[in-house]
Design an enzyme around this catalytic site. Sequence first.
Site, short mmCIF file in Angstrom:
data_model
loop_
_atom_site.label_atom_id
_atom_site.label_comp_id
_atom_site.label_asym_id
_atom_site.label_seq_id
_atom_site.Cartn_x
_atom_site.Cartn_y
_atom_site.Cartn_z
N ILE A 1 0.83 -1.20 0.00
CA ILE A 1 0.00 0.00 0.00
C ILE A 1 0.86 1.25 0.00
CG2 ILE A 1 -1.59 1.33 1.46
CD1 ILE A 1 -2.80 -1.43 2.31
N LEU B 1 11.50 2.08 12.19
CA LEU B 1 10.74 3.14 12.86
C LEU B 1 10.34 2.82 14.29
CD1 LEU B 1 8.58 4.14 9.80
CD2 LEU B 1 10.35 5.54 10.87
N LYS C 1 -9.38 -2.42 9.31
CA LYS C 1 -10.69 -2.93 9.73
C LYS C 1 -10.62 -3.57 11.11
CE LYS C 1 -12.96 -7.27 8.56
NZ LYS C 1 -12.18 -8.07 9.54
N TYR D 1 -1.74 -5.20 17.57
CA TYR D 1 -2.11 -4.56 16.30
C TYR D 1 -3.48 -3.88 16.43
CZ TYR D 1 -2.99 -4.38 11.19
OH TYR D 1 -3.26 -4.01 9.89
P1 NAP Z 1 3.67 -4.57 3.60
O1 NAP Z 1 3.40 -5.18 2.28
O2 NAP Z 1 4.40 -5.38 4.63
O3 NAP Z 1 4.45 -3.19 3.44
C1 NAP Z 1 4.72 -2.42 4.58
C2 NAP Z 1 6.04 -1.72 4.43
O4 NAP Z 1 6.29 -1.03 5.67
C3 NAP Z 1 7.20 -2.69 4.24
O5 NAP Z 1 8.16 -2.13 3.35
C4 NAP Z 1 7.80 -2.80 5.65
O6 NAP Z 1 9.18 -3.09 5.71
C5 NAP Z 1 7.56 -1.38 6.18
N1 NAP Z 1 7.56 -1.35 7.62
C6 NAP Z 1 6.68 -1.99 8.46
N2 NAP Z 1 7.02 -1.73 9.74
C7 NAP Z 1 8.11 -0.93 9.72
C8 NAP Z 1 8.92 -0.34 10.71
N3 NAP Z 1 8.69 -0.54 12.01
N4 NAP Z 1 9.97 0.43 10.33
C9 NAP Z 1 10.22 0.61 9.02
N5 NAP Z 1 9.50 0.08 8.02
C10 NAP Z 1 8.46 -0.69 8.37
O7 NAP Z 1 2.28 -4.09 4.27
P2 NAP Z 1 0.89 -3.60 3.61
O8 NAP Z 1 -0.02 -4.76 3.53
O9 NAP Z 1 1.15 -2.76 2.42
O10 NAP Z 1 0.34 -2.72 4.81
C11 NAP Z 1 0.50 -1.31 4.89
C12 NAP Z 1 -0.38 -0.78 6.00
O11 NAP Z 1 -1.74 -1.11 5.71
C13 NAP Z 1 -0.06 -1.39 7.37
O12 NAP Z 1 -0.15 -0.40 8.36
C14 NAP Z 1 -1.16 -2.43 7.55
O13 NAP Z 1 -1.45 -2.65 8.89
C15 NAP Z 1 -2.32 -1.75 6.83
N6 NAP Z 1 -3.35 -2.70 6.40
C16 NAP Z 1 -3.12 -3.60 5.41
C17 NAP Z 1 -4.14 -4.47 5.03
C18 NAP Z 1 -3.96 -5.47 3.93
O14 NAP Z 1 -4.91 -6.21 3.63
N7 NAP Z 1 -2.81 -5.56 3.29
C19 NAP Z 1 -5.37 -4.44 5.68
C20 NAP Z 1 -5.56 -3.52 6.71
C21 NAP Z 1 -4.56 -2.65 7.05
P3 NAP Z 1 9.76 -4.52 5.25
O15 NAP Z 1 9.94 -4.37 3.76
O16 NAP Z 1 11.04 -4.66 5.97
O17 NAP Z 1 8.74 -5.54 5.62
#
Ligand code: NAP
Length: 264
Positions: free
Chosen positions: A19, A65, A142, A154
Amino acid sequence: MDLQLKGKIVVVTGGAKGIGAACVEAFAAEGAVPIIVGRSPQDAQKLAKEIADRGGRADVIEAELSSEDACRDVIAKILERHGRIDGIVHNAGVNDGVSLRHSPADFVGSLGKNILHVFALTHYALDSLIETRGFIVNISSKVADTGQGGTSGYAASKGAMNALTREWGLDLAQYGIRVNTVSPAEVMTPLYERWMATLDEPEKFLRERSALIPLGNRFTTSEEIAAMTVFLASPVSGHTTGQIVYPDGGYTHLDRAYRPAGDS
Ligand code: NAP
């Protein structure tokens, strides 16, 4: 529609993947300068180069972070390089499954990964955001509204994010800073793929989960989340603050058991 984001310095945490990466692309497409902050510098550099090759601009700052010092340094570096911050997209987070069976220290660790950086980065960027009459967009989940089971850290973090949307919306209205939240439900990203890989029958899960999403029986795309994020960042949504928006095909709020007449 001109979203009036040209040249804006926009911090996107976790902007290298999923995202966050879609948000980076969407801001760059509007002529903004996304600053990709996170742990995956190679993915981030690759994305920044692709944007530069298309004639845009993006910058990369590597940071884990969950440390407050890192958050302070990130903001200092951005101000040193770019002179101001026009907005922050708080996207970095992980559904780490820290449950009631885990220790209180694990719970605090989960808050560190998911919510403390949201406060710390905003705290250190506040003076600049006030100067620019900037914006904040949070990426929540959600899970904050429905729970998921087995993920206390979380759920607490995303619940806090939703509460801070109201709290900061109010706090910062006096400076013209708008604070809004986008709450995804089911989006296929590296994080989600990693989690699905832990299941016995991922394909079956995907089919069944998609069937529960009222609009189109499909997952939301990262681009659809990014489009909402960019809209909420834009002055075009200039009188919208303190809002939590759910681009999720109706998954969070509509009756998932409903089937159209003749289809049951
Ligand atoms: P993702 O594919 O894991 O991408 C998240 C990115 O953030 C990754 O590059 C990750 O680093 C980085 N990151 C996470 N924690 C970090 C930290 N403490 N310090 C530095 N970098 C960090 O996740 P995503 O699915 O796109 O999710 C993005 C956001 O949307 C999150 O907050 C998640 O909770 C929320 N969300 C997602 C969904 C879904 O269905 N995907 C649903 C609800 C909410 P790495 O590359 O090292 O992993």
